[in-house]
Motif scaffolding. Sequence first.
Motif, PDB file in Angstrom:
ATOM      1  N   UNK A 121       0.787  -1.221   0.000  1.00 38.64           N
ATOM      2  CA  UNK A 121       0.000   0.000   0.000  1.00 38.64           C
ATOM      3  C   UNK A 121       0.820   1.272   0.000  1.00 38.64           C
ATOM      4  N   UNK A 122       2.154   1.146   0.025  1.00 36.44           N
ATOM      5  CA  UNK A 122       3.018   2.328   0.039  1.00 36.44           C
ATOM      6  C   UNK A 122       3.002   3.058  -1.294  1.00 36.44           C
ATOM      7  N   UNK A 123       2.877   2.309  -2.381  1.00 34.30           N
ATOM      8  CA  UNK A 123       2.925   2.908  -3.715  1.00 34.30           C
ATOM      9  C   UNK A 123       4.346   3.222  -4.144  1.00 34.30           C
ATOM     10  N   UNK A 124       5.286   2.327  -3.810  1.00 32.05           N
ATOM     11  CA  UNK A 124       6.689   2.535  -4.149  1.00 32.05           C
ATOM     12  C   UNK A 124       6.958   1.999  -5.549  1.00 32.05           C
ATOM     13  N   UNK A 126       6.800  -1.984  -6.287  1.00 29.33           N
ATOM     14  CA  UNK A 126       7.529  -2.976  -5.493  1.00 29.33           C
ATOM     15  C   UNK A 126       6.982  -3.110  -4.075  1.00 29.33           C
ATOM     16  N   UNK A 127       5.756  -2.723  -3.864  1.00 28.74           N
ATOM     17  CA  UNK A 127       5.157  -2.853  -2.537  1.00 28.74           C
ATOM     18  C   UNK A 127       5.101  -4.327  -2.113  1.00 28.74           C
TER      19      UNK A 127
END
Length: 569
Positions: A388-391, A403-404
């Motif tokens: 859920x970070x949106x990396x 790559x979350x």
Amino acid sequence: MIANLVLLALPLVIGYLATTIWHRRFKQYAAFPQLKPSLLWGHMKAIHEFTLRERPKIHFDPIFASMAKELGNPPLMFFDLRPVNYPMVIVNSHQVAEQISRASKQFAWSTPKSPTMDALLRGEDWKQVRKRFNPGFAPQHLMSLLPCILDKTEIFVDHLNRYADSNEEFPLLEFTINLTFDIIGAITMGVDFDAQHSESSEQGEFIQIYDRLIRLYGLGDGQLPWWMYPRREWRKYVLSKQIDQLLESIIQDKHAEHQNQQVQQTGKNKPRDVLSLSLQGNTELSKGLLSDTRDQIKTFLFAGHDTTGILLAWTFYELSRSPHVLKGVRDELDRLLGPDSDPAAVRAKLTGPGADELVNSMVYTTAVIKEVLRVYPPAGTARMARPGTGFNVQTSDGQTFCLDGVIIYNCATIIQRDRTVYGDTADDFVPERWLGDSSGIMSAGAEEDAEKRNAAGRKIPPGAWRAFERGPRNCIGQDLATIEARVIVAVVARRYDFVKVGLGELDLDGKGQPTLNDKGQYRVKSEMYNTTQVTAKPVDAMRMRVRRPTLITRGTNKQNIILSGWPAT
């Protein structure tokens, strides 16, 4: 009753697993470059098949490199490690690796470390603790510790003398690791661990416990879940707690010393070890400060001695098979330190006026060290961004990948052998590639400024060499490691010739002489390689014999250079 509950739950479990598989395969990770997965085992089956093609006990990095080649060398690869571990992405491109290790709006201190790193080392709020320890790893401070490094190197030299006299073979890696353990213990804690005793029973208590602990790590740990080895995991836990207790006792004693005003004096009585410097200004040793300090010291000890010991073992191996490189190192040391290679004479030079300038002037020796770290990186880095970070990362061809929730492994072995960067010699040992490259070996925390200053003088992209990783979480001890290595090479390289035994030994001709290949190296019967033992270590502990030089040919023609331990024809 229990059987009925199991029957009721079984469809839910099957449904959950099926949904997870479908989501991973056909939605979340479908666009990632990857090998064909097994329905039941994900990519575990493919990893096993590629492992069977390789040499026994080989490190995972060359296996990943073979997989990358099979896929056409993509910038990153996806692996579904279900049901053993988190899914994983292997990063093969230095451009992508830089996006993971650098500071960003999402991650001010770069992408967080993977939770899988907690198995051996714990590091809590590292950024504040690191600030406390930074002064102890400043290059100017480290140069003041050269006498300590030389003291420990004298014991190493005594061992080499003994083996030179007996002509016995010995595991060089064990001796280089014990040497660097003694150095890191003295420099970081002001403690003598007695790691270099000939008999393990005479080593310090800490070393004996650590040795038992480290032997429990190695092949198999990353392949199967911990709960399949309950007895082994319990032994790890017990030994780790014993190490924690010993370290806490040392820290408490050191803190108590600091409360004694007599120890606070300046000059030669002022404490020089990293732990003492980090405790200055802390009048109270709280439980949190004690545990944070313990964990950081544990990281310094484990990571600092192991990787430097491996670096030295591979360095002496490459000098033993690369006669023109050995000549280059010896010529440089002759020029800087004078022709007398006696350890006492070298010590006098390296503890006299201008010693730091002498160490920094070892340009070719530094190039050798940097090339060893390029070809044989002892460790890598694993990161993870929470789901859920949106990396997202972008590849050079414009693709974007999220790559979350995956383990992100910057594979230094693949990145540092990239043919688009290093050309046709990417797999060869060529220290000369670093001569004139202004990037050098960076001091901790100085990367960004140095890169801006030196951009015009760089031949190789800085992110393509990641032996100490990069960004805010780079290795705090990189200057210590390279200073150690240069000093030890300065003492040893002109006094001894190392001769490999077993794997990697020279392929002699009918007259018992080594012969050169077209790369200027001696031909060997078989290639050496790394195995996985927490870090990447030489598979046979670098078994060697050592000789005192009897002939040194100083000619410039590679074909006229003879390994000094071999008789001339």
